[in-house]
Design an enzyme around this catalytic site. Structure first.
Site, PDB file in Angstrom:
ATOM      1  N   GLU B 192      -9.966  -1.385   6.564  1.00  0.00           N
ATOM      2  CA  GLU B 192      -8.920  -0.364   6.714  1.00  0.00           C
ATOM      3  C   GLU B 192      -9.467   1.009   7.093  1.00  0.00           C
ATOM      4  O   GLU B 192      -8.901   1.700   7.925  1.00  0.00           O
ATOM      5  CB  GLU B 192      -8.104  -0.226   5.419  1.00  0.00           C
ATOM      6  CG  GLU B 192      -7.129  -1.360   5.170  1.00  0.00           C
ATOM      7  CD  GLU B 192      -7.777  -2.583   4.562  1.00  0.00           C
ATOM      8  OE1 GLU B 192      -8.982  -2.527   4.226  1.00  0.00           O
ATOM      9  OE2 GLU B 192      -7.094  -3.610   4.426  1.00  0.00           O
ATOM     10  N   HIS B 261      -2.187  -4.370  -6.658  1.00  0.00           N
ATOM     11  CA  HIS B 261      -1.346  -4.659  -5.490  1.00  0.00           C
ATOM     12  C   HIS B 261       0.097  -4.205  -5.694  1.00  0.00           C
ATOM     13  O   HIS B 261       0.994  -4.699  -5.030  1.00  0.00           O
ATOM     14  CB  HIS B 261      -1.344  -6.156  -5.191  1.00  0.00           C
ATOM     15  CG  HIS B 261      -2.609  -6.651  -4.573  1.00  0.00           C
ATOM     16  ND1 HIS B 261      -3.797  -6.655  -5.241  1.00  0.00           N
ATOM     17  CD2 HIS B 261      -2.880  -7.160  -3.339  1.00  0.00           C
ATOM     18  CE1 HIS B 261      -4.746  -7.155  -4.467  1.00  0.00           C
ATOM     19  NE2 HIS B 261      -4.230  -7.456  -3.302  1.00  0.00           N
TER      20      HIS B 261
END
Lengths: 336, 458
Positions: B192, B261
């Site tokens: 990322e 998450h």
């Protein structure tokens, strides 16, 4: 320093040498002046001088063509002058004035010129490396044949995002030259104390990126290496790494106590390897008279003094500027 | 002409220092780069170098002198042919005025404020009366928005993990690879930080990237590039260049995926000047706002929600349907209380409003749709009518989007309030895995109902 020299071509013309001399001298004198203005309190915050490293940007700019892009870290004044940005605008940005490249809102570390394809001036170590790969991504997408010079230091070469960028640049064959300006100190930490391997240019090998070591005190060697790297990128072969071994005479920033290296080490480099003195020697050997060189010195001094005057006379930005340029109303047009 | 050498500032904060030692004496010739003196600052002892060349004509401040103010002349340098007799002693204390850094000229309180002026709320309808509607899921609406904008503008491309061959980890990019090919729909490695930086660079270079984060939890790896590179460059460049791009993906809790998450980043990104932030609830807003985001010349953080992806809504059947940023949507008009929410928070807000209606409490429900810019005008207008407000979100309480809304209401509509504003938020804990604990960690409809009853004293 043990540097394998890239063989410099001997067929360099006197005019080319004169232009390298002039460009390197401009950076040196400009930076000395910036240091002086900093001492007087006219420049604030961080100010990272490029003195000693001049041959790196001047050699690579000689290998660039119109439209090629460049991006670097916070030690950026030399890059801006070498790519033709106006010394007045750079110095006025250092003093935080309206006439600066960013209207005084960026400072030493954050300047840009769309016109000269200079994409900053970035203050976060290593962040400009994926950004540079991204500029190359845009060029490849547009199929315009351009190349991006992405500069970073030996310190940034240990950042994780550098290797993420290496991977994608190689995977997608991006036309980017990763220029590692190895001045041997990451702020105050010597390379051998921060970096597991000596040969940083080999760190692209696992990704399939060729790299070479270049003598960064020799502008002709840098130019030759730049030519080779540019050709590689323009042929569509993907990225290239140049580890350019250089030396910073001054501290990391202005507030550097210089306890991590000896005065003798710095003095030795200045006396024996100085990039400007080397070219000066070549010019004298080529029978360019002292007078000609003095004329250039004088011309440079005038440019630098004029930039200092401009940077003092240009007013501070209007207070309304605090609230402008936060959001764009429309996408700024590309300059080609 | 003789040059005065001034006491230098050797750090951003230095105002005075000790002239510890002279390394030259009167009569010495110096050239640029020679060390003149050692100067002690509050941080370190530093060497001070010559900038000009010449002969040291006179030393004005003896070594060992403490508290020498910055810009005090400490020595005089003579040019060729000058002698020490030529020296005109200057003021000795202050440096020439014109050479000094300017004083900040006005106190902060007098600075012009581009303060958010409170405009009247824009209550125009999102689509013309009589527009045909079709049922679509949020997932389909997002895909259509991207496809339409990619057809419209060749500089728009999509990159992210699994967006191409896999057809999107959550199937948002289904079919896009087939239509636009691998040049414009790009699978990235799972890095990322790197691919976000590449996308920001591509935006600097003239493209309009859409970066898909599989979820925004992973964007934390890339947040430096989102904030320092994308959001701040327009300002730092004095308006010369910025990053016209969209960062999008699932945000907030899904179901049973645990603490790493399940985070809601609305309050984080909402704080950043230079970013725009959208967090749609319905499919029509997902579509209209994403199209606006892709066209926007600024970096936009577009926060989606996995649980909403499969939910169907009416979407106007128009060729080019867009929703402007900074315009809230009033889902339900009411007179007793204003419930403000956005994204999946709207589920709880609307459910609570239905149940409250059974108890005779008439709630007005506002969906902010975008958090930056935020339509505070619509909130204030409603609160001035209902005199009560409850905010609803899944994110954490300290600070929440709701706490910002509360402060706006307190500053702009204090006299209209009949009760303190209550913020219904997720609990102040990392997300647990166990099903019962997870349900309790999120905001619940019952909590919204309870809050409304509290502010309405029912």
């Amino acid at each position: 320093m043990a540097t394998r020299k890239t063989a410099a071509k001997s067929n360099v013309s006197t005019d080319e040498l004169l232009s390298y001399y002039r460009d390197m001298l401009l950076i040196r004198r400009f930076e000395e002046k910036a240091g002086q203005l900093y001492g007087m309190g006219l420049i604030g915050g961080f100010c990272h001088l490029y003195i000693g490293q001049e041959a790196v940007v001047v050699g690579l700019e000689a290998a660039a063509e119109e439209g090629d892009k460049r991006i670097t870290s916070y030690r950026d004044h030399g890059h801006m002058l070498a790519c033709g940005m106006d010394p007045n605008g750079v110095m006025a940005e250092l003093t935080g004035r309206e006439g600066g490249y960013s209207k005084g809102k960026g400072g030493s570390m954050h300047m840009f010129s769309k016109e000269k394809h200079f994409y900053g001036g970035h203050g976060i170590v290593g962040a400009q490396v994926p950004l540079g790969a991204g500029l190359a991504f845009a060029d490849k997408y547009k199929e315009n044949g351009r190349v991006t010079f992405t500069y970073f230091g030996d310190g940034a070469a240990n950042q994780g995002q550098v290797y993420e960028a290496f991977n994608m640049a190689a995977l997608w064959k991006l036309p980017v030259i990763f220029v590692i300006e190895n001045n041997q100190y990451a702020m105050g930490t010597a390379q051998k104390r921060s970096t597991s391997t000596e040969e940083i240019h080999k760190r692209g090998e696992p990704f399939g990126i060729p790299g070479e070591l270049v003598d960064g005190m020799n502008v002709l060697a840098v130019k030759d290496a730049g030519d080779k790297a540019v050709a590689h990128c323009r042929e569509g072969k993907g990225p290239y790494i140049l580890e350019i071994k250089t030396y910073r005479y001054r501290g990391h920033s202005m507030s550097d106590p210089a306890k991590y290296r000896t005065r003798e080490e710095v003095q030795k480099m200045r006396e024996e390897r100085d990039p400007i003195e080397q070219v000066r020697g070549m010019l004298l050997k080529a029978e360019v008279g002292e007078d000609k060189l003095k004329e250039i010195d004088k011309e440079i001094k005038e440019i630098v003094n004029a930039s200092a005057d401009f940077s003092k006379e240009s007013p501070e930005p209007a207070l309304e500027e605090l609230w402008t340029d936060i959001y764009a109303d429309e996408i700024p047009q590309e300059v080609n | 002409m003789a040059t005065e050498i001034l006491m230098p500032a050797l750090s951003p904060t230095m105002e005075e220092g000790t002239l510890a030692k002279w390394l030259v004496k009167e009569g010495d010739t110096v050239s640029s780069g020679d060390i003149l003196a050692e100067i002690e600052t509050d941080k370190a002892t530093m060497e001070f170098e010559a900038v000009d060349e010449g002969t040291v004509g006179k030393i004005l401040v003896a070594e060992g002198t403490e508290a020498v103010k910055v810009n005090t002349p400490i020595a005089v340098l003579l040019d060729e042919g000058e002698s020490a007799d030529d020296i005109e002693t200057s003021s000795g204390g202050d440096a020439t005025k014109s050479e000094q850094a300017p004083e900040p000229d006005k106190p902060a309180a007098q600075q012009p404020q581009a303060a958010p002026e409170i405009k009247a709320a824009d209550t125009s309808p999102d689509w013309p009366e009589g527009t045909a509607m079709k049922q679509q899921t949020v997932r389909e609406a997002l895909r259509d928005a991207m496809a339409e904008e990619m057809r419209r503008d060749g500089d728009v491309y999509l990159m992210g993990e699994e967006v191409a061959e896999y057809q999107g980890a959550y199937k948002i990019s289904q079919g896009l690879l087939d239509e636009f090919g691998p040049k414009r729909v790009i699978d990235t490695p799972i890095t990322e930080h790197g691919f976000t930086g590449i996308a920001v660079g591509a935006a600097f270079g003239g493209l309009k990237p859409i970066v898909e984060f599989m979820t925004f939890n992973f964007a934390m790896q890339a947040i430096d590039q989102i904030i320092n590179s994308a959001a701040k460059t327009l300002y730092m460049s004095g308006g010369q260049m910025g990053a016209p791009m969209v960062f999008r993906g699932a945000n907030g809790a899904a179901a049973r995926v645990g603490a790493q998450h399940s985070q809601d980043y609305a309050a984080w990104y909402m704080q950043i000047p230079g970013l725009k932030v959208a967090m749609p609830y319905s499919a029509s807003d997902a579509k209209g706002l994403l199209k606006s985001a892709i066209r926007d010349p600024n970096p936009v953080v577009f926060l989606e929600n996995e649980i909403l992806y499969g939910q169907s809504f009416d979407v106007p059947d128009l060729d080019d349907y867009t929703v402007p940023f900074g315009k809230a949507r009033i889902w339900r008009e009411g007179t007793d209380v204003t419930i403000v929410s956005f994204g999946i928070g709207m589920r709880y807000a609307l459910e609570a409003a239905d149940k409250l209606a059974d108890d005779g409490i008439d709630a007005e429900v506002i969906d902010l749709r975008t958090l930056r810019p935020m339509d505070t005008a619509s909130i204030l207008q409603s609160v001035k009518k209902t005199n009560r407000c409850v905010t609803v979100e899944e994110g954490w309480p300290q600070p929440s989007v709701g706490s910002y809304i509360s402060s706006v209401i307190m500053q702009e509509a204090f006299d209209y309030l009949d009760a303190p504003v209550i913020n219904c938020t997720g609990k102040d804990v990392p997300m647990p895995y166990a099903a019962n604990l997870e349900k309790h960690a999120l905001v619940t409809t019952e909590e919204v109902i309870e809050a409304v009853k509290k502010v309405t004293y029912k």
